[in-house]
Scaffold this active site. Structure first.
Site, PDB file in Angstrom:
ATOM      1  N   ASP A 105       7.946  -7.493   8.672  1.00 24.66           N
ATOM      2  CA  ASP A 105       9.130  -7.848   9.043  1.00 24.66           C
ATOM      3  C   ASP A 105      10.021  -6.982  10.109  1.00 24.66           C
ATOM      4  O   ASP A 105       9.211  -6.191  10.580  1.00 24.66           O
ATOM      5  CB  ASP A 105      10.116  -7.233   7.749  1.00 24.66           C
ATOM      6  CG  ASP A 105      10.503  -6.046   7.004  1.00 24.66           C
ATOM      7  OD1 ASP A 105      11.204  -5.502   8.311  1.00 24.66           O
ATOM      8  OD2 ASP A 105      10.254  -6.276   5.941  1.00 24.66           O
ATOM      9  N   HIS A 120       0.920  -3.070  11.410  1.00 27.52           N
ATOM     10  CA  HIS A 120      -0.440  -4.073  10.234  1.00 27.52           C
ATOM     11  C   HIS A 120       0.224  -5.068  11.304  1.00 27.52           C
ATOM     12  O   HIS A 120       0.264  -6.682  10.593  1.00 27.52           O
ATOM     13  CB  HIS A 120       0.249  -4.073   9.052  1.00 27.52           C
ATOM     14  CG  HIS A 120      -0.129  -3.620   8.177  1.00 27.52           C
ATOM     15  ND1 HIS A 120      -0.265  -3.175   6.482  1.00 27.52           N
ATOM     16  CD2 HIS A 120      -1.919  -2.000   7.693  1.00 27.52           C
ATOM     17  CE1 HIS A 120      -1.029  -2.203   6.218  1.00 27.52           C
ATOM     18  NE2 HIS A 120      -2.110  -1.804   7.291  1.00 27.52           N
ATOM     19  N   SER A 189       2.677   2.117  -1.739  1.00 24.84           N
ATOM     20  CA  SER A 189       1.777   2.107  -3.104  1.00 24.84           C
ATOM     21  C   SER A 189       0.297   3.344  -3.149  1.00 24.84           C
ATOM     22  O   SER A 189       0.014   3.557  -3.876  1.00 24.84           O
ATOM     23  CB  SER A 189       2.043   0.952  -4.123  1.00 24.84           C
ATOM     24  OG  SER A 189       1.190   0.298  -2.735  1.00 24.84           O
ATOM     25  N   ALA A 231      15.229   3.161  -2.415  1.00 28.91           N
ATOM     26  CA  ALA A 231      15.025   3.485  -1.091  1.00 28.91           C
ATOM     27  C   ALA A 231      16.428   3.794   0.079  1.00 28.91           C
ATOM     28  O   ALA A 231      16.391   4.435   0.087  1.00 28.91           O
ATOM     29  CB  ALA A 231      14.183   2.465  -0.331  1.00 28.91           C
TER      30      ALA A 231
HETATM   31  P1  NAD Z   1       3.432  -2.586  -2.101  1.00 29.67           P
HETATM   32  O1  NAD Z   1       3.762  -3.706  -2.723  1.00 29.67           O
HETATM   33  O2  NAD Z   1       1.767  -2.643  -2.224  1.00 29.67           O
HETATM   34  O3  NAD Z   1       3.791  -0.534  -3.034  1.00 29.67           O
HETATM   35  C1  NAD Z   1       5.050  -1.028  -3.008  1.00 29.67           C
HETATM   36  C2  NAD Z   1       5.543   0.207  -3.153  1.00 29.67           C
HETATM   37  O4  NAD Z   1       7.389   0.490  -2.923  1.00 29.67           O
HETATM   38  C3  NAD Z   1       5.603   0.180  -4.798  1.00 29.67           C
HETATM   39  O5  NAD Z   1       5.156   1.711  -5.000  1.00 29.67           O
HETATM   40  C4  NAD Z   1       7.257   0.587  -5.861  1.00 29.67           C
HETATM   41  O6  NAD Z   1       6.605   1.512  -6.329  1.00 29.67           O
HETATM   42  C5  NAD Z   1       7.603   0.594  -4.229  1.00 29.67           C
HETATM   43  N1  NAD Z   1       9.048  -0.119  -4.469  1.00 29.67           N
HETATM   44  C6  NAD Z   1       9.244  -1.199  -4.622  1.00 29.67           C
HETATM   45  N2  NAD Z   1      10.758  -0.881  -4.497  1.00 29.67           N
HETATM   46  C7  NAD Z   1      11.299   0.124  -4.215  1.00 29.67           C
HETATM   47  C8  NAD Z   1      12.522   0.034  -3.819  1.00 29.67           C
HETATM   48  N3  NAD Z   1      13.819  -0.170  -4.072  1.00 29.67           N
HETATM   49  N4  NAD Z   1      12.416   2.062  -3.143  1.00 29.67           N
HETATM   50  C9  NAD Z   1      11.540   2.351  -3.002  1.00 29.67           C
HETATM   51  N5  NAD Z   1      10.455   2.524  -3.432  1.00 29.67           N
HETATM   52  C10 NAD Z   1      10.477   1.059  -3.629  1.00 29.67           C
HETATM   53  O7  NAD Z   1       3.220  -2.185  -0.767  1.00 29.67           O
HETATM   54  P2  NAD Z   1       2.775  -1.110   1.309  1.00 29.67           P
HETATM   55  O8  NAD Z   1       1.886  -0.226   0.227  1.00 29.67           O
HETATM   56  O9  NAD Z   1       3.109  -1.893   1.574  1.00 29.67           O
HETATM   57  O10 NAD Z   1       1.691  -2.065   0.873  1.00 29.67           O
HETATM   58  C11 NAD Z   1       1.303  -3.800   0.664  1.00 29.67           C
HETATM   59  C12 NAD Z   1       1.107  -4.269   2.010  1.00 29.67           C
HETATM   60  O11 NAD Z   1       1.769  -5.768   2.441  1.00 29.67           O
HETATM   61  C13 NAD Z   1       1.272  -3.681   3.512  1.00 29.67           C
HETATM   62  O12 NAD Z   1      -0.326  -3.698   3.949  1.00 29.67           O
HETATM   63  C14 NAD Z   1       2.308  -4.788   4.021  1.00 29.67           C
HETATM   64  O13 NAD Z   1       2.158  -5.078   5.701  1.00 29.67           O
HETATM   65  C15 NAD Z   1       1.978  -5.874   3.079  1.00 29.67           C
HETATM   66  N6  NAD Z   1       3.343  -6.376   2.735  1.00 29.67           N
HETATM   67  C16 NAD Z   1       4.937  -6.598   3.911  1.00 29.67           C
HETATM   68  C17 NAD Z   1       5.817  -6.456   3.642  1.00 29.67           C
HETATM   69  C18 NAD Z   1       7.177  -6.472   4.390  1.00 29.67           C
HETATM   70  O14 NAD Z   1       6.753  -6.733   5.794  1.00 29.67           O
HETATM   71  N7  NAD Z   1       8.522  -6.494   3.928  1.00 29.67           N
HETATM   72  C19 NAD Z   1       6.178  -6.550   1.583  1.00 29.67           C
HETATM   73  C20 NAD Z   1       4.876  -7.301   1.353  1.00 29.67           C
HETATM   74  C21 NAD Z   1       4.026  -6.871   1.293  1.00 29.67           C
END
Ligand code: NAD
Length: 243
Positions: A105, A120, A189, A231
């Site tokens: 994003d 990514h 995660s 966060a």
């Molecule tokens: P993930 O979904 O595997 O993990 C997200 C982590 O964030 C979890 O551990 C969860 O407990 C934590 N979390 C959830 N809400 C939260 C909050 N309000 N405050 C703090 N922590 C919070 O995500 P990842 O580890 O980034 O890996 C996912 C992959 O998917 C990445 O490679 C990414 O490119 C992609 N992705 C990107 C987006 C985006 O651009 N916003 C969204 C979804 C997935």
């Protein structure tokens, strides 16, 4: 002649690397990878986030990323105080602060961050599979999008690094990890490599390592300091405390 005393506040850390993940954008309305009822939940990862999935059914993949790109244009999606805090820290530390994100994003940029390593890729970019040229795009597109750099049809794909592909900026990231004395992981995660391994590299080089997440991650034991919560709350809290 009297010398004027200047109050110079010494910084606790000299070089900071932050790795952000989907969790930092969750409160902004973008669902994380593993959230139920999120966009990801409705599709198999192999279908929408692998080169093989794209080969099998390109239209499904275009549609999936078109939906996610469209979501970024909604007024409801805004950076939150965690994104804003990191933009503030970049101003304070300049080139001694490196922001690496797994997110595709644009919320870090919208919060004011000037330099973001999108390892990514980015939703608002399309890439020519023939030449590798990447262009900004905010609308929906598919294989019919003409390529501006070479002639073959059907060359443009979402500029997203899929599973099995090599993330961007790895040289720059490795260099920053080797130089940092503070590594902070936010909202990830710890399941996706090589990002999940960054903490090990930083730690080996002697950096202090901090996890800021909603809950303990898969790699929690690799961090020396942990703070769990939203966060939007714990990111400003943590950086206020070190500055
Ligand atoms: P993930 O979904 O595997 O993990 C997200 C982590 O964030 C979890 O551990 C969860 O407990 C934590 N979390 C959830 N809400 C939260 C909050 N309000 N405050 C703090 N922590 C919070 O995500 P990842 O580890 O980034 O890996 C996912 C992959 O998917 C990445 O490679 C990414 O490119 C992609 N992705 C990107 C987006 C985006 O651009 N916003 C969204 C979804 C997935």
């Amino acid at each position: 002649m009297r010398l004027k005393r200047q109050a110079v506040k010494l910084k606790k850390y000299q070089n900071i690397v932050v790795l952000s993940g989907a969790g930092i954008s969750a409160e902004s309305g973008i669902s994380t990878f593993r959230d139920s009822n999120g966009l990801w939940d409705e599709h198999a990862l192999e279908d929408v986030a692998t080169p093989e999935g794209f080969q099998r059914n390109p239209q499904l993949v275009y549609d999936f990323y078109n939906m996610r790109r469209q979501q970024l244009l909604s007024d409801a999606i805004q950076p939150n105080s965690a994104h804003l805090e990191l933009a503030k820290i970049e101003k304070l530390y300049g080139e001694h602060f490196v922001l690496v994100t797994q997110n595709v994003d644009n919320l870090h940029e919208r919060a004011g961050s000037k330099k973001v390593f999108h390892m990514h890729g980015e939703l608002q970019r399309a890439r020519c599979t023939h030449s590798g040229t990447s262009v900004v795009i905010t609308e929906a597109f598919d294989g019919n999008l003409p390529c501006g750099c070479c002639e073959p049809a059907n060359t443009m794909r979402p500029d997203i690094v899929w599973f099995g592909e090599i993330p961007y900026y790895m040289d720059e990231i490795e260099k920053a990890l080797c130089q940092c004395d503070l590594f902070v992981s936010i909202g990830t995660s710890g399941n996706v490599y090589p990002a999940a391994n960054f903490v090990d590299v930083a730690k080996r080089m002697g950096a202090h390592t901090v996890e800021l997440n909603l809950e303990p991650s898969a790699g929690k034991n690799n961090f020396t300091e942990h703070h769990y919560g939203l966060a939007s709350v714990i990111v400003p809290q943590f950086f206020n405390q070190i500055n």
